[in-house]
Write an enzyme that holds these catalytic residues in place. Sequence first.
Site, mmCIF file in Angstrom:
data_model
loop_
_atom_site.group_PDB
_atom_site.id
_atom_site.type_symbol
_atom_site.label_atom_id
_atom_site.label_comp_id
_atom_site.label_asym_id
_atom_site.label_seq_id
_atom_site.Cartn_x
_atom_site.Cartn_y
_atom_site.Cartn_z
ATOM 1 N N ARG A 139 -14.594 -5.204 -37.326
ATOM 2 C CA ARG A 139 -13.194 -5.027 -37.735
ATOM 3 C C ARG A 139 -12.267 -5.593 -36.651
ATOM 4 O O ARG A 139 -11.222 -6.166 -36.930
ATOM 5 C CB ARG A 139 -12.887 -3.544 -38.009
ATOM 6 C CG ARG A 139 -11.406 -3.304 -38.235
ATOM 7 C CD ARG A 139 -11.051 -1.993 -38.951
ATOM 8 N NE ARG A 139 -11.911 -0.885 -38.640
ATOM 9 C CZ ARG A 139 -11.865 -0.182 -37.488
ATOM 10 N NH1 ARG A 139 -11.007 -0.494 -36.549
ATOM 11 N NH2 ARG A 139 -12.686 0.822 -37.301
ATOM 12 N N LYS B 265 -4.437 -19.664 -51.319
ATOM 13 C CA LYS B 265 -3.869 -20.796 -52.036
ATOM 14 C C LYS B 265 -4.326 -22.119 -51.413
ATOM 15 O O LYS B 265 -5.505 -22.411 -51.391
ATOM 16 C CB LYS B 265 -2.345 -20.630 -52.075
ATOM 17 C CG LYS B 265 -1.898 -19.242 -52.568
ATOM 18 C CD LYS B 265 -2.382 -18.963 -53.964
ATOM 19 C CE LYS B 265 -2.082 -17.626 -54.582
ATOM 20 N NZ LYS B 265 -1.865 -16.450 -53.827
#
Length: 402
Positions: free
Chosen positions: A67, A216
Amino acid sequence: MDSRDSKRWTSLLSKKKEQDTMKFATKAIHAGIAPDPSTGAIMTPIYQTSTYVQESPEVHKGFEYSRTHNPTRTTLQDNLAALENGSVGLCFASGMAAIDAILKLLKPGDEVISTNDLYGGTYRIFTKVFEKYGIKFHFVAMEKANDLEQYFNESTKLVWVETPTNPMMNIIDIAGIAEITKKKGVLLAVDNTFATPFLQTPLDLGADIVMHSVTKYLAGHSDVVMGAIVVKDEQLGKELAFLQNACGAVPGPQDCFLVLRGIKTLHIRMERHSQNGKTIAAFLVNHPKVARVYWPGFEVHPNHQVAVKQMKDFGGMISFTLKDNRTEAAFKVMEHLRLFSVAESLGGVESLCGHPATMTHASIPKAEREKVGLVDSLIRLSVGIEDAEDLKRDLALALEAL
Ligand code: P1T
């Protein structure tokens, strides 16, 4: 390793220092990236591990828990920081998670001034999540940078800019807004999802934070959901890295690998998206059934000159309305498209079309949407990198069906 080997490794690893002098295409392929030190693998390995064995407590190789740090993610973060001309890059599980981290820099009572046209999910997290925690949002038109000053007060802590905006393709003058935020001592964050660092680098124009839906253009192949933040200021980078680790919305190493691979072709994809975007915009604007085309490359676009100043080209996003302004008419055209698939998202190699009012921007109340021209008949195109003649024919046939 013999001395010849170690010299080779040093020269390869020192690329990071050289990256400041690299041009964009070279950075996309090399910045932050070195062959894997244990094997020489040229592609950064997918370090599919949650933890790292330590010689003794606190004696380790810089990695304790995934993490906090993971080598595949670190490589991607360094690459993104170099592309945006920043010093710290941080990746998140989605674009929304990146936005969430930026807003957590604020505290109750703080105020944010945001562009009034923006991704529906950004509007939603602002109004439905962070307003509950006592943060106030003002949605204003920012096309004229000088008009912004009136919205500041002593509680204003952040200005949020999307440019080009989603989906109305408005252009905001980043340098003009940055002049005001610097004077006021307020952070300026720019969502650079539509432009990518190939077309525009907001940190160079005075922004403090650049944010991406990596999903994207950066990833570019419609196979990953991810977000990113890049900053220049190391202290701000530390605060955001703290939030990345403390709140924990990090992407997995396999997704980081896919994005590293995608970015290697970002420059050539963006060139083709921009070329195809230009061809499609010119086709639509001359079509008898089309009412308006929203694309910053047109000289008549209200902020065309700002786009020319701050962007290298105009990208592949276009919105348009039909002369027949019924929603059913928009749906009919979309249903008849074959190469443009009806889908949420954008920025992949394949062309997509969306209906913002019912899809990406459905979480914005109709009255708010319509204030910025987001009417029910608006269609948004993400022009892919297929052959432009085929894309034109696809649109011509779908419009003929009307
Ligand atoms: O989807 P996610 O990776 O969480 O990113 C959110 C986001 C943030 N900013 C902008 C400008 C965006 O366009 C998005 C996501 N947008 C779509 C899914 C869309 O189709 O517009």
